[in-house]
Design a protein around this motif. Sequence first.
Motif, short mmCIF file in Angstrom:
data_model
loop_
_atom_site.label_atom_id
_atom_site.label_comp_id
_atom_site.label_asym_id
_atom_site.label_seq_id
_atom_site.Cartn_x
_atom_site.Cartn_y
_atom_site.Cartn_z
N GLY A 91 0.94 -1.22 -0.17
CA GLY A 91 -0.05 0.17 0.46
C GLY A 91 0.74 1.23 -0.19
N TRP A 92 1.90 1.17 -0.56
CA TRP A 92 3.01 2.30 -0.33
C TRP A 92 3.77 3.17 0.57
CZ3 TRP A 92 -1.48 2.18 -3.28
CH2 TRP A 92 -1.35 1.68 -4.98
N LYS A 93 2.87 1.99 1.46
CA LYS A 93 3.27 2.71 3.16
C LYS A 93 4.10 1.46 4.14
CE LYS A 93 -1.67 2.45 4.76
NZ LYS A 93 -3.14 3.13 4.97
N ARG A 94 4.36 0.63 3.44
CA ARG A 94 4.31 -0.65 4.48
C ARG A 94 4.78 -1.55 3.61
NH1 ARG A 94 -1.02 -2.35 3.92
NH2 ARG A 94 -1.48 -0.52 5.59
N GLY A 95 5.45 -2.81 3.96
CA GLY A 95 6.57 -3.46 3.75
C GLY A 95 8.06 -3.56 3.39
N SER A 96 8.64 -4.96 3.00
CA SER A 96 9.95 -5.34 3.16
C SER A 96 10.13 -5.98 2.23
CB SER A 96 10.36 -4.65 4.76
OG SER A 96 11.14 -5.89 4.88
N LYS A 97 11.97 -5.59 1.20
CA LYS A 97 12.57 -6.69 1.23
C LYS A 97 11.86 -8.04 2.06
CE LYS A 97 17.07 -5.29 2.57
NZ LYS A 97 17.24 -6.51 3.70
N SER A 163 1.61 -5.87 -6.82
CA SER A 163 0.81 -4.79 -5.59
C SER A 163 1.16 -3.80 -5.56
CB SER A 163 0.19 -5.09 -4.67
OG SER A 163 -0.95 -4.06 -3.43
N ALA A 164 1.28 -2.51 -4.92
CA ALA A 164 2.25 -1.01 -4.92
C ALA A 164 3.08 -1.44 -5.32
CB ALA A 164 2.14 -0.65 -3.32
N GLY A 165 4.03 -2.39 -5.12
CA GLY A 165 5.01 -2.33 -6.49
C GLY A 165 5.08 -2.86 -7.57
N ASP A 215 -8.22 5.43 2.09
CA ASP A 215 -7.43 5.64 3.05
C ASP A 215 -6.23 5.95 2.68
OD1 ASP A 215 -10.13 6.91 4.51
OD2 ASP A 215 -9.04 5.94 5.82
N THR A 216 -5.87 4.95 1.67
CA THR A 216 -4.43 4.16 1.41
C THR A 216 -3.98 5.53 0.14
OG1 THR A 216 -4.75 2.19 2.33
CG2 THR A 216 -3.24 2.25 1.00
N TYR A 217 -5.47 5.11 -1.12
CA TYR A 217 -5.18 5.30 -2.28
C TYR A 217 -4.89 7.07 -1.77
CZ TYR A 217 -6.36 1.06 -4.34
OH TYR A 217 -6.18 -0.05 -4.94
N LYS A 218 -5.51 7.81 -0.92
CA LYS A 218 -6.10 9.29 -0.68
C LYS A 218 -4.49 9.82 -0.38
CE LYS A 218 -8.62 12.92 1.13
NZ LYS A 218 -9.15 13.46 2.42
N GLN A 219 -4.26 8.93 0.74
CA GLN A 219 -2.74 9.55 1.42
C GLN A 219 -1.86 9.05 0.48
OE1 GLN A 219 -1.13 6.19 4.63
NE2 GLN A 219 -0.45 7.74 5.80
N ALA A 220 -1.56 8.18 -0.57
CA ALA A 220 -0.76 7.91 -1.46
C ALA A 220 -0.81 9.24 -3.17
CB ALA A 220 -0.84 6.26 -1.64
N PHE A 221 -1.54 9.14 -3.38
CA PHE A 221 -2.11 9.81 -3.95
C PHE A 221 -2.56 11.24 -4.05
CE2 PHE A 221 -2.29 5.35 -5.67
CZ PHE A 221 -0.95 5.03 -6.14
N GLY A 222 -3.04 11.45 -3.47
CA GLY A 222 -3.50 13.11 -2.69
C GLY A 222 -4.90 12.72 -3.13
N THR A 223 -5.84 14.39 -3.46
CA THR A 223 -6.34 15.42 -3.96
C THR A 223 -6.48 15.67 -4.66
OG1 THR A 223 -6.10 16.79 -3.08
CG2 THR A 223 -7.91 14.30 -1.71
N ASP A 224 -5.40 16.11 -6.01
CA ASP A 224 -5.24 16.48 -7.29
C ASP A 224 -5.02 16.33 -8.22
OD1 ASP A 224 -3.94 18.22 -9.06
OD2 ASP A 224 -2.33 18.56 -8.00
N PRO A 225 -6.19 16.44 -9.38
CA PRO A 225 -6.36 15.21 -10.31
C PRO A 225 -5.44 14.88 -11.53
CG PRO A 225 -7.93 16.46 -9.72
CD PRO A 225 -7.14 17.11 -8.88
N ALA A 226 -4.36 16.31 -11.24
CA ALA A 226 -3.56 16.16 -12.66
C ALA A 226 -2.49 15.32 -11.78
CB ALA A 226 -2.97 18.06 -11.96
N ARG A 227 -2.53 15.37 -10.65
CA ARG A 227 -1.04 14.26 -9.37
C ARG A 227 -0.92 13.43 -9.75
NH1 ARG A 227 0.41 12.77 -4.14
NH2 ARG A 227 2.34 12.07 -4.22
N GLN A 228 -2.63 12.49 -9.35
CA GLN A 228 -3.29 11.41 -10.02
C GLN A 228 -2.77 10.86 -10.89
OE1 GLN A 228 -7.44 11.39 -8.36
NE2 GLN A 228 -6.75 11.64 -6.21
N LYS A 229 -3.16 11.68 -12.44
CA LYS A 229 -2.51 10.91 -13.55
C LYS A 229 -1.53 11.37 -13.51
CE LYS A 229 -7.16 13.15 -16.05
NZ LYS A 229 -7.63 13.30 -17.58
N ALA A 230 -0.60 12.29 -12.97
CA ALA A 230 0.90 12.07 -13.30
C ALA A 230 1.64 10.56 -12.66
CB ALA A 230 1.65 12.77 -13.19
#
Length: 314
Positions: A91-97, A163-165, A215-230
């Motif tokens: 989820g871009w916020k946890r996990g490890s090798k 997943s996020a990877g 919440d996971t997606y919002k935390q990772a990608f925010g609310t700005d549509p331009a950033r989400q597309k980027a």
Amino acid sequence: MKRIALAGAAALVILGAGLAEARPGERLRERIAKRMEQRAEGSAKRERAPGAQTFAYGSDPLQVMDFWAPATIDIAPKPKVPLVLYVHGGGWKRGSKDTAMGNALPGHLRDQGYAFASINYRLVPDATVEQQASDVAQALAYLLARADKLNIDRSKVVITGHSAGAHLVALVGTDEQYLRKAGLSFADIDGVMPNDGAAYDVPRQMEQAGRLMADTYKQAFGTDPARQKALSPVFHAAAPNAPRFLLLHVQRKDGVAQAQELGEALKKAGVNVEYGSFPGTGLQGHAEINRKLGEPGYPATPVMDAWLKGVFGG
């Protein structure tokens, strides 16, 4: 009676606060994910393929990787071998090798004659998804800069992740800016194998996200549509891209739809795209394709093996 009533009301307030904190949703998912990581960590310590070297590819404590040379590396003269680089999920916020990869994959790819690396990267919220994609590119650049010492064939490189990877390797394989910042280009990658990812089209994924993942997606990608597309591989799929993709997925509705959308966009750009569709639903199926990939009896393993041989010319 008044004291009893007041005590009861206070108890209800405390109970209500506790229930709010334990409410189904992100907190429940966090507990499940942590439990799965703990189980994986225990089995990884018992079963993970031996012989890894650990390298730091940056100054941050999380910018480290494990590297396995193939079994054939002991023969003389030492041959140059293909490289497979793996990026964990979480989820871009946890996990490890150490906890977010199946036990079989390093040893299996090593036995196939490939070098294999599994990286850590900086995590949200301390880092951004943009920085995570840069970490993937930087880790790859670190290895390729030492290709002669590590006997890596620079002309045979695949990046993969779960997943996020999977999202991160798809982003690096479609948006060249991350490779360029690390001194690389699409010419340095021969194939990309995203494993049961989603968020290839971030805005669409966020629109369809259920309560558990919103919440996971919002935390990772925010609310700005331009950033989400980027940060969406689909919106970077016009040429150029890495030349070959294998999109692995189980039968999760969003994962299937996102893989198909990315695949179609890449095909329009002239990319060689293959799919691997396997049994499994929900969180269990999502975890299983990561945990079992590399096991000889798991159906995705021979599909991966055949694709890698095709990419590497074996």
